[in-house]
Design a protein around this motif. Structure first.
Motif, PDB file in Angstrom:
ATOM      1  N   THR A  37      -0.123  42.474 -47.631  1.00 24.98           N
ATOM      2  CA  THR A  37      -0.557  41.693 -48.794  1.00 24.98           C
ATOM      3  C   THR A  37      -1.817  40.935 -48.391  1.00 24.98           C
ATOM      4  OG1 THR A  37       0.754  39.749 -48.158  1.00 24.98           O
ATOM      5  CG2 THR A  37       1.827  41.391 -49.585  1.00 24.98           C
ATOM      6  N   TRP A  38      -2.476  40.328 -49.372  1.00 24.36           N
ATOM      7  CA  TRP A  38      -3.691  39.580 -49.057  1.00 24.36           C
ATOM      8  C   TRP A  38      -3.328  38.185 -48.548  1.00 24.36           C
ATOM      9  CZ3 TRP A  38      -7.867  41.917 -48.016  1.00 24.36           C
ATOM     10  CH2 TRP A  38      -8.302  43.043 -48.735  1.00 24.36           C
ATOM     11  N   SER A  39      -2.558  38.118 -47.473  1.00 25.48           N
ATOM     12  CA  SER A  39      -2.250  36.827 -46.865  1.00 25.48           C
ATOM     13  C   SER A  39      -3.535  36.301 -46.212  1.00 25.48           C
ATOM     14  CB  SER A  39      -1.130  36.969 -45.836  1.00 25.48           C
ATOM     15  OG  SER A  39      -1.418  37.986 -44.898  1.00 25.48           O
ATOM     16  N   PRO A  40      -3.656  34.972 -46.042  1.00 27.34           N
ATOM     17  CA  PRO A  40      -4.924  34.371 -45.583  1.00 27.34           C
ATOM     18  C   PRO A  40      -5.480  34.955 -44.295  1.00 27.34           C
ATOM     19  CG  PRO A  40      -3.418  32.670 -46.337  1.00 27.34           C
ATOM     20  CD  PRO A  40      -2.644  33.959 -46.364  1.00 27.34           C
ATOM     21  N   VAL A  41      -4.616  35.399 -43.402  1.00 27.31           N
ATOM     22  CA  VAL A  41      -5.062  35.863 -42.093  1.00 27.31           C
ATOM     23  C   VAL A  41      -6.027  37.045 -42.193  1.00 27.31           C
ATOM     24  CG1 VAL A  41      -3.125  37.439 -41.724  1.00 27.31           C
ATOM     25  CG2 VAL A  41      -4.247  36.414 -39.767  1.00 27.31           C
ATOM     26  N   HIS A  42      -5.869  37.891 -43.199  1.00 32.36           N
ATOM     27  CA  HIS A  42      -6.707  39.095 -43.304  1.00 32.36           C
ATOM     28  C   HIS A  42      -8.178  38.761 -43.539  1.00 32.36           C
ATOM     29  CE1 HIS A  42      -3.306  41.892 -43.369  1.00 32.36           C
ATOM     30  NE2 HIS A  42      -2.697  40.994 -44.116  1.00 32.36           N
ATOM     31  N   LYS A  43      -8.435  37.684 -44.272  1.00 29.60           N
ATOM     32  CA  LYS A  43      -9.816  37.356 -44.627  1.00 29.60           C
ATOM     33  C   LYS A  43     -10.390  36.215 -43.785  1.00 29.60           C
ATOM     34  CE  LYS A  43      -9.717  39.204 -49.286  1.00 29.60           C
ATOM     35  NZ  LYS A  43     -10.086  39.023 -50.695  1.00 29.60           N
ATOM     36  N   SER A  44      -9.713  35.920 -42.682  1.00 25.26           N
ATOM     37  CA  SER A  44     -10.177  34.839 -41.799  1.00 25.26           C
ATOM     38  C   SER A  44     -11.156  35.398 -40.758  1.00 25.26           C
ATOM     39  CB  SER A  44      -8.979  34.198 -41.086  1.00 25.26           C
ATOM     40  OG  SER A  44      -9.416  33.382 -40.029  1.00 25.26           O
ATOM     41  N   GLU A  45     -12.401  34.946 -40.849  1.00 28.74           N
ATOM     42  CA  GLU A  45     -13.419  35.360 -39.883  1.00 28.74           C
ATOM     43  C   GLU A  45     -13.005  34.957 -38.467  1.00 28.74           C
ATOM     44  OE1 GLU A  45     -17.215  37.000 -38.812  1.00 28.74           O
ATOM     45  OE2 GLU A  45     -16.162  37.014 -40.736  1.00 28.74           O
ATOM     46  N   LYS A  46     -12.453  33.770 -38.353  1.00 28.70           N
ATOM     47  CA  LYS A  46     -12.009  33.257 -37.045  1.00 28.70           C
ATOM     48  C   LYS A  46     -10.922  34.156 -36.458  1.00 28.70           C
ATOM     49  CE  LYS A  46     -10.221  29.002 -34.906  1.00 28.70           C
ATOM     50  NZ  LYS A  46      -8.909  29.411 -34.415  1.00 28.70           N
ATOM     51  N   PHE A  47      -9.991  34.588 -37.315  1.00 34.40           N
ATOM     52  CA  PHE A  47      -8.915  35.454 -36.838  1.00 34.40           C
ATOM     53  C   PHE A  47      -9.472  36.740 -36.240  1.00 34.40           C
ATOM     54  CE2 PHE A  47      -6.294  39.211 -37.630  1.00 34.40           C
ATOM     55  CZ  PHE A  47      -5.173  38.901 -36.866  1.00 34.40           C
ATOM     56  N   TRP A  48     -10.376  37.395 -36.945  1.00 39.17           N
ATOM     57  CA  TRP A  48     -10.891  38.680 -36.475  1.00 39.17           C
ATOM     58  C   TRP A  48     -11.780  38.501 -35.248  1.00 39.17           C
ATOM     59  CZ3 TRP A  48      -8.592  42.895 -37.576  1.00 39.17           C
ATOM     60  CH2 TRP A  48      -7.879  43.009 -38.794  1.00 39.17           C
ATOM     61  N   ARG A  49     -12.523  37.422 -35.205  1.00 41.88           N
ATOM     62  CA  ARG A  49     -13.375  37.162 -34.049  1.00 41.88           C
ATOM     63  C   ARG A  49     -12.532  36.989 -32.781  1.00 41.88           C
ATOM     64  NH1 ARG A  49     -15.956  33.325 -36.252  1.00 41.88           N
ATOM     65  NH2 ARG A  49     -14.863  31.565 -35.296  1.00 41.88           N
ATOM     66  N   GLU A  50     -11.385  36.321 -32.933  1.00 46.24           N
ATOM     67  CA  GLU A  50     -10.547  36.008 -31.770  1.00 46.24           C
ATOM     68  C   GLU A  50      -9.533  37.112 -31.437  1.00 46.24           C
ATOM     69  OE1 GLU A  50      -8.722  32.312 -32.728  1.00 46.24           O
ATOM     70  OE2 GLU A  50     -10.560  31.121 -32.419  1.00 46.24           O
ATOM     71  N   ASN A  51      -9.164  37.935 -32.440  1.00 38.14           N
ATOM     72  CA  ASN A  51      -8.026  38.838 -32.241  1.00 38.14           C
ATOM     73  C   ASN A  51      -8.299  40.324 -32.430  1.00 38.14           C
ATOM     74  OD1 ASN A  51      -5.658  36.875 -31.866  1.00 38.14           O
ATOM     75  ND2 ASN A  51      -6.609  36.096 -33.739  1.00 38.14           N
ATOM     76  N   ALA A  52      -9.519  40.703 -32.805  1.00 34.13           N
ATOM     77  CA  ALA A  52      -9.783  42.129 -33.075  1.00 34.13           C
ATOM     78  C   ALA A  52      -9.377  43.015 -31.895  1.00 34.13           C
ATOM     79  CB  ALA A  52     -11.256  42.334 -33.405  1.00 34.13           C
ATOM     80  N   ALA A  53      -9.674  42.591 -30.693  1.00 32.30           N
ATOM     81  CA  ALA A  53      -9.357  43.414 -29.515  1.00 32.30           C
ATOM     82  C   ALA A  53      -7.855  43.558 -29.292  1.00 32.30           C
ATOM     83  CB  ALA A  53     -10.004  42.808 -28.272  1.00 32.30           C
ATOM     84  N   ARG A  54      -7.063  42.638 -29.865  1.00 33.03           N
ATOM     85  CA  ARG A  54      -5.612  42.714 -29.669  1.00 33.03           C
ATOM     86  C   ARG A  54      -4.986  43.884 -30.435  1.00 33.03           C
ATOM     87  NH1 ARG A  54      -2.172  37.359 -29.438  1.00 33.03           N
ATOM     88  NH2 ARG A  54      -0.833  38.946 -28.497  1.00 33.03           N
ATOM     89  N   LEU A  55      -5.726  44.447 -31.380  1.00 32.28           N
ATOM     90  CA  LEU A  55      -5.228  45.628 -32.093  1.00 32.28           C
ATOM     91  C   LEU A  55      -5.126  46.833 -31.154  1.00 32.28           C
ATOM     92  CD1 LEU A  55      -5.973  43.762 -34.523  1.00 32.28           C
ATOM     93  CD2 LEU A  55      -6.615  45.823 -35.762  1.00 32.28           C
ATOM     94  N   ASN A  56      -5.715  46.699 -29.962  1.00 33.29           N
ATOM     95  CA  ASN A  56      -5.657  47.782 -28.972  1.00 33.29           C
ATOM     96  C   ASN A  56      -4.362  47.755 -28.160  1.00 33.29           C
ATOM     97  OD1 ASN A  56      -8.282  48.207 -29.803  1.00 33.29           O
ATOM     98  ND2 ASN A  56      -9.193  47.155 -28.060  1.00 33.29           N
ATOM     99  N   GLU A  57      -3.615  46.668 -28.268  1.00 34.08           N
ATOM    100  CA  GLU A  57      -2.415  46.522 -27.446  1.00 34.08           C
ATOM    101  C   GLU A  57      -1.368  47.579 -27.793  1.00 34.08           C
ATOM    102  OE1 GLU A  57      -1.113  42.493 -27.996  1.00 34.08           O
ATOM    103  OE2 GLU A  57      -2.872  41.637 -26.993  1.00 34.08           O
ATOM    104  N   LYS A  58      -0.509  47.874 -26.826  1.00 28.52           N
ATOM    105  CA  LYS A  58       0.581  48.846 -26.989  1.00 28.52           C
ATOM    106  C   LYS A  58       0.046  50.198 -27.468  1.00 28.52           C
ATOM    107  CE  LYS A  58       3.970  45.228 -27.924  1.00 28.52           C
ATOM    108  NZ  LYS A  58       5.018  44.725 -28.831  1.00 28.52           N
TER     109      LYS A  58
END
Length: 317
Positions: free
Chosen positions: A199-220
């Motif tokens: 859903t369009w929860s706030p985390v998806h559109k947070s620039e700060k979230f993607w800047r800090e966590n994009a690389a974590r999508l590589n985990e597992k």
């Protein structure tokens, strides 16, 4: 009914297959209700629970609950799931079976005390029986994402005259509140993606979230990336498709090797296929994602041209 429990082991597989088939056919209210009563009786015995799970019985129940059911059948199906959660190893699989999501949806809409009671008892069983802290955390997060905390608030305000129900409300409220306090933005995102219910929860559109966590999508082994691409390929829900396309675009924008990863798992093809989707919002978000993929490509191309020009200059000298 006792004849079910007395059947020899080799007959149980056939019995479960027959019961499942009758539920799937949904040939008539009375017939299905009678069939599910047999399942309830069977699952009271722990020795038959694993056989039922191995035969994909849980998925049969979950599918039946997502369809059109009368109140009594809904209660009986949930009762069967409740019986299963008395087995700790089965309770640990609840987060991956889709049990929590379907029960959370029913809980948020139901006005029947009988149904509310059995769902809360099932949720309490799940959290009580899971001994793996990470799996328990995932189960609690799924309940939170189904808005169970808000539902618990409403239930508590109604003051049902049932001490067991009150105990379950208190226990679940404490457990879920604790899980929220320990929740990071990435935990929230990861749990949501794993449910497949974006859903369009706030985390998806947070620039700060993607800047800090994009690389974590590589985990597992790129688990989240693979799930997002799978959703793009298989989901029919416009909102899920929009959010998944958006997230793919943000991943590529913030992780330097994102384009390579997306192409490796055929994500670019999945996004581009949505450019011809019927829903205009899906087309729009697919287009934005493609633009981000292409911009990344242009940046690479620009650097490559500069490198080639430098090489040519050196050669000329």
């Amino acid at each position: 009914m006792s004849s079910i429990i007395e059947k020899p082991h080799e007959d149980i597989h056939q019995l479960i297959a027959t019961l499942k088939d009758q539920v799937q056919k949904n040939s008539g209210t009375d017939a299905v209700n009678a069939t599910v009563r047999h399942i309830q009786t069977l699952l009271r015995e722990d020795k038959y629970r694993h056989e039922f799970v191995k035969a994909d019985g849980v998925q049969t129940i979950v599918t039946a609950l997502t369809g059109s059911t009368n109140f009594q059948l809904q209660y009986q199906l949930i009762f069967a799931l409740w019986c299963l959660t008395f087995n700790a190893s089965i309770a640990q699989k609840a987060p991956s079976f889709g049990v929590i999501q379907v029960l959370g949806d029913i809980l948020s809409e139901s006005t029947k005390e009988k149904v509310i009671r059995i769902i809360l008892a099932t949720f309490a069983n799940i959290l009580n029986k899971i001994d793996d802290s990470e799996i328990k955390r995932q189960a609690a997060l799924q309940m939170v994402q189904c808005k169970t905390l808000k539902t618990l608030e409403l239930i508590e305000s109604k003051k049902f005259d049932d001490p067991d129900l009150e105990d379950d409300v208190k226990f679940l409220t404490e457990e879920l509140t604790l899980s929220v306090h320990d929740l990071s933005s990435y935990d929230e995102y990861y749990s949501e993606v794993r449910t497949g219910r974006l859903t369009w929860s706030p985390v998806h559109k947070s620039e700060k979230f993607w800047r800090e966590n994009a690389a974590r999508l590589n985990e597992k082994q790129f688990e989240v990336v693979k799930i997002l691409i799978k959703l793009l390929e298989n989901s029919k829900d416009p909102t899920i498709l929009c959010v998944a396309a958006h997230d793919i675009g943000e991943y590529v924008r913030h992780y330097p090797r994102g384009k390579t990863v997306i192409e490796q798992y055929q994500g670019k093809t999945a996004v581009m296929r949505l450019l011809s989707a019927e829903d205009p919002n899906v087309r729009y978000h697919a287009l934005l994602a493609v633009q981000k993929l292409m911009v990344h490509n242009w940046e690479y191309l620009g650097k490559q041209l500069d490198t080639d020009a430098q090489k040519d200059g050196v050669a000329a000298n």
